[in-house]
Write an enzyme that holds these catalytic residues in place. Structure first.
Site, PDB file in Angstrom:
ATOM      1  N   SER A   1      27.684 -31.412  32.609  1.00 29.53           N
ATOM      2  CA  SER A   1      26.552 -32.217  32.165  1.00 29.53           C
ATOM      3  C   SER A   1      26.946 -33.277  31.147  1.00 29.53           C
ATOM      4  O   SER A   1      26.120 -34.103  30.774  1.00 29.53           O
ATOM      5  CB  SER A   1      25.479 -31.311  31.557  1.00 29.53           C
ATOM      6  OG  SER A   1      26.007 -30.544  30.494  1.00 29.53           O
TER       7      SER A   1
ATOM      8  N   ASN B   1      21.665 -37.044  29.904  1.00 26.05           N
ATOM      9  CA  ASN B   1      21.871 -36.266  28.682  1.00 26.05           C
ATOM     10  C   ASN B   1      22.219 -37.137  27.483  1.00 26.05           C
ATOM     11  O   ASN B   1      21.995 -36.738  26.342  1.00 26.05           O
ATOM     12  CB  ASN B   1      22.933 -35.199  28.920  1.00 26.05           C
ATOM     13  CG  ASN B   1      22.377 -34.041  29.723  1.00 26.05           C
ATOM     14  OD1 ASN B   1      21.182 -33.745  29.649  1.00 26.05           O
ATOM     15  ND2 ASN B   1      23.207 -33.393  30.502  1.00 26.05           N
TER      16      ASN B   1
ATOM     17  N   GLU C   1      23.623 -37.152  39.449  1.00 21.43           N
ATOM     18  CA  GLU C   1      24.496 -38.145  38.818  1.00 21.43           C
ATOM     19  C   GLU C   1      25.882 -38.020  39.458  1.00 21.43           C
ATOM     20  O   GLU C   1      26.474 -36.935  39.457  1.00 21.43           O
ATOM     21  CB  GLU C   1      24.592 -37.923  37.311  1.00 21.43           C
ATOM     22  CG  GLU C   1      23.333 -38.306  36.559  1.00 21.43           C
ATOM     23  CD  GLU C   1      23.475 -38.127  35.051  1.00 21.43           C
ATOM     24  OE1 GLU C   1      22.986 -38.995  34.312  1.00 21.43           O
ATOM     25  OE2 GLU C   1      24.063 -37.100  34.617  1.00 21.43           O
TER      26      GLU C   1
END
Length: 291
Positions: free
Chosen positions: A118, A187, A149
């Protein structure tokens, strides 16, 4: 296409389910360091599909067909996989060791090794690896959330990027190509917001429900930052903040001391039953004992 998923926790089992539901995927290996962990991940998939059948989202025959694609075991069973997605702990050494192990095993020469990290560097994870490497970051719950992503490291070829983008489309997802950078896109924006929400609580500006309601009603967010942090996992939030800070040394990415204390106290959110909220089945109440 044959797919391996390594790491049978919440994310890994969800990713495996997303692949198994795709018509273009004929087999899914769900793997972990112990057979019982892999079997537990399969149990999560089975439970999810049972819930879908009971709610009329799919029939039993479709659920059985999805489950029939699964084989569960240790990390060395993915020898004929075309793509292996690593969904292990968010720890650089663990990911590097796993990629090295896969690279040295008898996996297919053109097998793509993808990390579901992440926030971490794909270039560092794939350093010295002969197989094609890339980031393929799913979002929780993986069978439902539409975004993937797709992150290219310094040594990721354009051909690999395009293949993974097409695979994402085949899964019914929307791929967003991202240049490698700490936290990528989601993030990089989301977790600092959660961290700032925790700082607002720490400074006594508002209570837990006040902070979450302000963001839900004032910004039309479906969840407030504290509830969202609990959902993501406060340990995951802390790990991402630490990566952002270590990579940039920018003080705006310094983790809030209350976040670090919560993680040290094993109050990680929904998955441990206690975080900024206390969870009792489907009910949750603010954890007003936090100080």
């Amino acid at each position: 296409m044959i797919v391996g998923v390594i790491g049978a926790g919440t994310m890994g089992s969800g990713i495996a389910q997303a692949f198994a539901q795709c018509d273009k995927v004929e087999k899914v290996y769900l793997c972990d360091i112990k057979q019982e962990f892999a079997d537990g991940g399969f149990g999560k998939v089975k439970k999810n599909l049972e819930r879908s059948v009971s709610k009329g989202r799919m029939d039993q025959a479709a659920a059985d067909a999805i489950l029939a694609k699964f084989s569960c075991g240790l990390n060395d069973i993915c020898t004929d996989a075309d793509l292996i997605v690593e969904a292990a702990l968010e720890n650089m050494q663990i990911k590097r060791d796993l990629f090295k192990q896969l690279d040295e095993q008898s996996v297919k020469e053109d097998c793509i090794l993808a990390s579901n990290t992440s926030s971490m560097s794909i270039t560092e994870i794939g350093e010295g690896i002969k197989h094609p490497t890339i980031g393929m970051h799913f979002f929780n719950p993986a069978p439902v959330m539409k975004l993937v992503e797709v992150i290219a490291g310094a040594n990721t070829s354009e051909e690999t990027v395009e293949k993974v983008k097409q695979i994402s489309v085949d899964l019914g997802k929307t791929p967003v190509q991202v240049n490698e950078g700490p936290g990528f896109v989601v993030n990089r924006l989301l977790v600092p917001m959660i961290n700032e929400g925790i700082t607002v609580l720490q400074e006594g500006i508002a209570d837990i429900e006040g902070i979450d309601n302000a963001m839900k009603l004032g910004c039309n967010h479906p969840m407030g930052p504290l509830e969202l942090g609990d959902t993501v996992g406060l340990d995951v939030c802390l790990a991402i903040m630490d990566v952002l800070y270590e990579e940039t040394h920018d003080p705006r990415y310094r983790a809030c001391t209350l976040l670090r204390k919560m993680v040290r106290g094993k109050m990680l959110g929904a998955k441990t039953g206690k975080g900024f909220y206390i969870y009792n089945g489907k009910e949750k109440t603010p954890n007003n004992a936090i100080r």
